[in-house]
Design a protein around this motif. Structure first.
Motif, PDB file in Angstrom:
ATOM      1  N   TYR A  47     -15.894 -14.132 108.594  1.00 46.63           N
ATOM      2  CA  TYR A  47     -14.705 -15.185 108.634  1.00 46.63           C
ATOM      3  C   TYR A  47     -13.866 -14.800 109.268  1.00 46.63           C
ATOM      4  N   ASP A  48     -12.596 -15.650 108.883  1.00 49.43           N
ATOM      5  CA  ASP A  48     -11.269 -15.492 109.949  1.00 49.43           C
ATOM      6  C   ASP A  48     -10.657 -15.231 108.875  1.00 49.43           C
ATOM      7  N   LEU A  49     -10.712 -15.490 108.117  1.00 53.92           N
ATOM      8  CA  LEU A  49      -9.891 -15.401 107.496  1.00 53.92           C
ATOM      9  C   LEU A  49     -10.134 -15.457 105.953  1.00 53.92           C
ATOM     10  N   VAL A  50      -9.405 -13.554 105.277  1.00 52.71           N
ATOM     11  CA  VAL A  50      -9.996 -13.329 103.536  1.00 52.71           C
ATOM     12  C   VAL A  50      -8.802 -13.446 102.727  1.00 52.71           C
ATOM     13  N   LEU A  51      -8.813 -14.373 101.545  1.00 49.57           N
ATOM     14  CA  LEU A  51      -8.041 -14.249 101.242  1.00 49.57           C
ATOM     15  C   LEU A  51      -8.436 -13.336  99.349  1.00 49.57           C
ATOM     16  N   LEU A  52      -8.151 -12.895  98.395  1.00 50.55           N
ATOM     17  CA  LEU A  52      -8.539 -11.861  97.849  1.00 50.55           C
ATOM     18  C   LEU A  52      -7.534 -11.967  96.696  1.00 50.55           C
ATOM     19  N   ASP A  53      -7.983 -12.166  95.422  1.00 51.48           N
ATOM     20  CA  ASP A  53      -7.291 -12.325  94.073  1.00 51.48           C
ATOM     21  C   ASP A  53      -7.249 -10.308  93.981  1.00 51.48           C
ATOM     22  N   ASN A  54      -6.596 -10.031  93.807  1.00 56.48           N
ATOM     23  CA  ASN A  54      -6.979  -8.015  93.237  1.00 56.48           C
ATOM     24  C   ASN A  54      -7.939  -8.169  92.246  1.00 56.48           C
ATOM     25  N   ARG A  55      -7.271  -9.031  90.954  1.00 56.52           N
ATOM     26  CA  ARG A  55      -8.268  -8.478  89.981  1.00 56.52           C
ATOM     27  C   ARG A  55      -9.166  -9.986  89.050  1.00 56.52           C
ATOM     28  N   MET A  56     -10.440  -9.453  90.360  1.00 60.44           N
ATOM     29  CA  MET A  56     -12.085 -10.327  89.451  1.00 60.44           C
ATOM     30  C   MET A  56     -12.399  -9.168  88.827  1.00 60.44           C
ATOM     31  N   PRO A  57     -13.026  -9.624  88.063  1.00 56.96           N
ATOM     32  CA  PRO A  57     -14.546  -9.360  87.130  1.00 56.96           C
ATOM     33  C   PRO A  57     -15.795  -8.789  88.710  1.00 56.96           C
ATOM     34  N   SER A  60     -13.414  -5.677  92.227  1.00 62.41           N
ATOM     35  CA  SER A  60     -11.990  -6.461  92.217  1.00 62.41           C
ATOM     36  C   SER A  60     -11.431  -6.357  93.453  1.00 62.41           C
ATOM     37  N   GLY A  61     -10.620  -6.856  94.088  1.00 60.18           N
ATOM     38  CA  GLY A  61     -10.139  -7.254  95.689  1.00 60.18           C
ATOM     39  C   GLY A  61      -9.925  -6.003  96.160  1.00 60.18           C
ATOM     40  N   ILE A  62      -9.308  -5.041  95.577  1.00 59.92           N
ATOM     41  CA  ILE A  62      -9.422  -3.508  96.886  1.00 59.92           C
ATOM     42  C   ILE A  62     -10.789  -3.346  96.620  1.00 59.92           C
ATOM     43  N   GLU A  63     -11.936  -3.157  95.982  1.00 62.28           N
ATOM     44  CA  GLU A  63     -13.331  -2.788  96.238  1.00 62.28           C
ATOM     45  C   GLU A  63     -13.383  -3.399  97.466  1.00 62.28           C
ATOM     46  N   VAL A  64     -13.025  -5.338  97.265  1.00 63.82           N
ATOM     47  CA  VAL A  64     -13.785  -5.972  98.281  1.00 63.82           C
ATOM     48  C   VAL A  64     -13.458  -5.175  99.712  1.00 63.82           C
ATOM     49  N   LEU A  65     -11.751  -5.092  99.126  1.00 68.15           N
ATOM     50  CA  LEU A  65     -11.669  -4.756 100.923  1.00 68.15           C
ATOM     51  C   LEU A  65     -12.326  -3.278 101.433  1.00 68.15           C
TER      52      LEU A  65
END
Length: 71
Positions: A47-57, A60-65
């Protein structure tokens, strides 16, 4: 070549709006309804850009980062 974007958001209405707008603007967009799906997408796409919500089932967005930084 179109920029490829991953948009991870668990709010379905917001996800549809943002994906539609980005697609209409000419971007290639994948969406994920939770962090675990976002990680699956990241494993199989670039991906050229990843947009993440922080609070997800699931993840979390932090775990994805954290996953992204370990790759």
């Amino acid at each position: 070549m179109k920029a490829h974007i991953l948009f991870a958001e668990d709010d379905r209405e917001l996800q549809v709006i943002v994906v539609d707008e980005l697609t209409e603007a000419g971007f290639a967009v994948d969406s994920a309804a939770d962090g675990a799906i976002a990680i699956q997408c990241l494993k199989s796409n670039v991906y050229d850009l990843v947009l993440l919500d922080n609070r997800m089932p699931d993840k979390s967005g932090i775990e994805v980062l954290e996953f992204m930084s370990s790759e």
